[in-house]
Write a protein that holds these residues in place. Structure first.
Motif, short mmCIF file in Angstrom:
data_model
loop_
_atom_site.label_atom_id
_atom_site.label_comp_id
_atom_site.label_asym_id
_atom_site.label_seq_id
_atom_site.Cartn_x
_atom_site.Cartn_y
_atom_site.Cartn_z
N LEU A 82 -8.09 -1.51 6.18
CA LEU A 82 -8.53 -2.08 7.16
C LEU A 82 -8.03 -3.38 7.67
O LEU A 82 -7.84 -3.71 8.71
CB LEU A 82 -10.16 -2.08 7.18
N ASN A 83 -8.19 -4.17 6.78
CA ASN A 83 -7.78 -5.47 7.03
C ASN A 83 -6.49 -5.60 7.36
O ASN A 83 -5.88 -6.39 8.28
CB ASN A 83 -8.00 -6.40 5.71
N ASP A 84 -5.55 -4.79 6.75
CA ASP A 84 -4.22 -4.90 7.04
C ASP A 84 -3.94 -4.25 8.39
O ASP A 84 -2.95 -4.90 9.27
CB ASP A 84 -3.48 -3.74 6.14
N ILE A 85 -4.63 -3.23 8.84
CA ILE A 85 -4.83 -2.83 10.15
C ILE A 85 -5.01 -3.85 11.26
O ILE A 85 -4.41 -3.99 12.43
CB ILE A 85 -5.57 -1.49 10.37
N LYS A 86 -6.05 -4.48 11.10
CA LYS A 86 -6.69 -5.64 11.76
C LYS A 86 -5.45 -6.76 11.93
O LYS A 86 -4.90 -7.18 13.05
CB LYS A 86 -7.73 -6.39 11.45
N THR A 87 -4.77 -6.77 10.93
CA THR A 87 -3.85 -8.01 10.77
C THR A 87 -2.57 -7.40 11.87
O THR A 87 -1.89 -8.26 12.68
CB THR A 87 -3.17 -8.35 9.57
N ALA A 88 -2.13 -6.06 11.20
CA ALA A 88 -1.03 -5.68 12.32
C ALA A 88 -1.31 -5.55 13.83
O ALA A 88 -0.65 -5.79 14.56
CB ALA A 88 -0.88 -4.24 11.71
N GLN A 89 -2.63 -5.29 14.07
CA GLN A 89 -2.99 -5.14 15.55
C GLN A 89 -2.86 -6.57 16.10
O GLN A 89 -2.55 -6.79 17.25
CB GLN A 89 -4.60 -4.61 15.66
N ARG A 90 -3.38 -7.66 15.49
CA ARG A 90 -3.12 -8.94 16.01
C ARG A 90 -1.60 -9.24 16.10
O ARG A 90 -1.24 -9.73 17.21
CB ARG A 90 -3.71 -9.91 15.13
N SER A 91 -1.04 -9.00 15.16
CA SER A 91 0.46 -9.11 15.25
C SER A 91 1.30 -8.29 16.53
O SER A 91 1.93 -8.81 17.24
CB SER A 91 1.21 -8.85 13.90
N LEU A 92 0.53 -7.14 16.65
CA LEU A 92 1.28 -6.19 17.83
C LEU A 92 1.02 -6.89 19.07
O LEU A 92 1.60 -6.76 20.16
CB LEU A 92 0.65 -4.84 17.55
N SER A 93 -0.38 -7.20 19.27
CA SER A 93 -1.05 -7.91 20.19
C SER A 93 0.08 -9.04 20.78
O SER A 93 0.34 -9.40 21.86
CB SER A 93 -2.28 -8.23 20.28
N SER A 94 0.35 -10.05 19.79
CA SER A 94 1.08 -11.08 20.18
C SER A 94 2.56 -10.97 20.33
O SER A 94 3.05 -11.34 21.61
CB SER A 94 1.00 -12.13 18.99
N THR A 95 3.06 -9.84 19.70
CA THR A 95 4.39 -9.25 20.09
C THR A 95 4.39 -8.65 21.57
O THR A 95 5.51 -9.11 22.39
CB THR A 95 4.71 -8.31 18.99
N GLN A 96 3.47 -8.05 22.04
CA GLN A 96 3.20 -7.64 23.31
C GLN A 96 3.42 -8.55 24.16
O GLN A 96 3.87 -8.48 25.34
CB GLN A 96 2.41 -6.46 23.37
#
Length: 441
Positions: free
Chosen positions: A35-49
């Motif tokens: 779950l932590n990794d998913i949140k981290t990935a989501q934040r990374s994805l949001s910044s990338t978008q």
């Protein structure tokens, strides 16, 4: 970091997340880690978008700028193309106008050349006719000057060819298309033929040979003149046509050799027609009687009531008894009478059929001779060709002149003979039905 690298990173993160989720089934701790990794990935994805959106806006602005520049370039190209088309169109218009002027010049040259040819005695060569405009204009001006001088006609000395072929000097006076002449030796005056292209004009019509009041002296002394001048409205064409007139014998002589058999056939048919017409006109009239009156005449043996062929039939009936023998004798007599009536009439029909064929044969022979002359001397002179054809057609004309009356005579004589024979045939039929009288020997 480029856009594709960012995409690859996001994909890797998602793949790792998926792997973590798979491992989370084994333990709760792994779940929390995932779950932590998913949140981290989501934040990374949001910044990338967000970074991608910024780059898209920048690229869109650059594309719009390029499109604006392209539109301006297209408009400039259209303007340049329009200017080029206008320049080309202007050149075409100038070329068209130049062609029109050249055509007008050629048309004017053709008109001048035609006018000069029609009104000048000199023949121009092709180069002068097509190119030398100044020469044509000078000749037109010269012709106009001559026409102005013709408004005030005057006598002038000119060579004239008399009717006997003698060349002499004469005083000539021309008024429009008509010209008169007068000579002192001999004393002659009359009309001239202006159609001759030679330098010496020919005499067309002699008016008078009197020694009194010659034409030139009269007109010079009295202005208008008291002499009656001859005038030909046809401009000597009537005189020419009269000079070409020929007698019937001369016309037949032009038909040549083949006119002789046609004339012989005509004489032959005419002779037979006259003989047969005299024979048919001299035939006695057929007297028609009723059967009872005819029986009375038969019983009384009164053959004087009839004449000619009818009397022969009646006498033949008196000498025979009723039956087949009488009928055969009457039939034989009718055949003899029919032969006598129709004898030689067929010769007229033969003449009507043969005469046009002989005329056609003469025409073909004449045409062959005409073409031979054309081969030898050429066809430059139309009078030679037309004269030969006219002579060749004389035999056809003669053949038709003979055939048409022969055909009419044959029809008339045949009809007369047939009508007379029909009456004889009816009379013979009455005779075959007569009963034998008591006093018959």
């Amino acid at each position: 970091m480029t856009f594709s690298q960012k995409i690859k990173a996001v994909s890797a993160i998602i793949l790792l997340t998926s792997c973590n989720l798979a491992l989370a089934a084994t333990s709760e701790q792994a779940k929390q880690s995932v779950l932590n990794d998913i949140k981290t990935a989501q934040r990374s994805l949001s910044s990338t978008q967000k970074s991608i959106a910024k780059e898209q806006a920048s690229l869109a602005k650059q594309i719009f700028t390029k499109q604006q520049s392209l539109s301006k370039l297209r408009e400039q190209a259209a303007v340049n193309r329009r200017l080029a088309d206008e320049n080309t169109l202007s050149l075409n218009q100038l070329q068209t106008r130049l062609d029109t002027w050249q055509q007008q010049q050629q048309y004017q040259l053709n008109l001048l050349s035609r006018f000069v040819r029609q009104n000048s005695n000199k023949t121009l060569n092709n180069e002068q006719t097509s190119n030398n405009q100044n020469e044509l204009l000078s000749q037109v001006v010269s012709f106009i000057n001559n026409q102005e001088q013709a408004l005030y006609p005057r006598f002038k000395k000119q060579a004239v060819v008399l009717g006997n072929g003698e060349l002499t000097q004469a005083n000539t006076l021309q008024v429009g298309p008509v010209a008169w002449f007068s000579t002192q030796t001999p004393k002659l005056m009359g009309l001239l033929n202006l159609d001759d292209e030679s330098n010496a004009l020919k005499v067309a019509l002699v008016q008078s040979s009197s020694d009194n009041n010659p034409l030139d002296d009269t007109l010079k002394q009295n202005g208008v003149g008291e002499t009656l001048l001859s005038f030909d409205p046809s401009l000597t064409h009537l005189v020419t046509s009269q000079a070409q007139q020929e007698s019937p014998l001369e016309h037949l002589e032009k038909g040549g050799l083949w006119a002789i058999p046609i004339i012989l056939f005509a004489c032959f048919a005419l002779t037979i027609a006259l003989i047969k017409a005299a024979q048919l006109l001299r035939l006695s009239k057929i007297k028609m009687h009723s059967q009872m009156q005819l029986q009375t005449l038969f019983n009384n043996k009164n053959s004087s009531e009839f004449a000619g062929m009818q009397q022969q039939l009646f006498n033949l009936t008196l000498q025979s008894e009723k039956g087949q023998v009488r009928d055969e004798q009457l039939f034989n007599q009718l055949i003899y009478d029919k032969h006598k009536l129709d004898n030689f009439i067929g010769a007229i029909a033969v003449t009507a059929a043969v005469a046009p064929l002989l005329g056609l044969l003469g025409t073909v022979s004449g045409m062959i001779e005409t073409f031979k002359m054309m081969t030898l001397f050429g066809s430059g002179d139309p009078e030679v060709v037309s004269g030969g054809i006219a002579q060749a057609l004389i035999t056809t004309e003669l053949g038709l002149v003979v055939a048409i009356p022969a055909l009419v005579l044959n029809a008339l004589l045949s009809r007369k003979a047939k009508a007379y024979y029909s009456q004889l045939e009816g009379f013979a039929l009455q005779l075959s039905q007569l009963e034998q009288g008591e006093n018959h020997v």
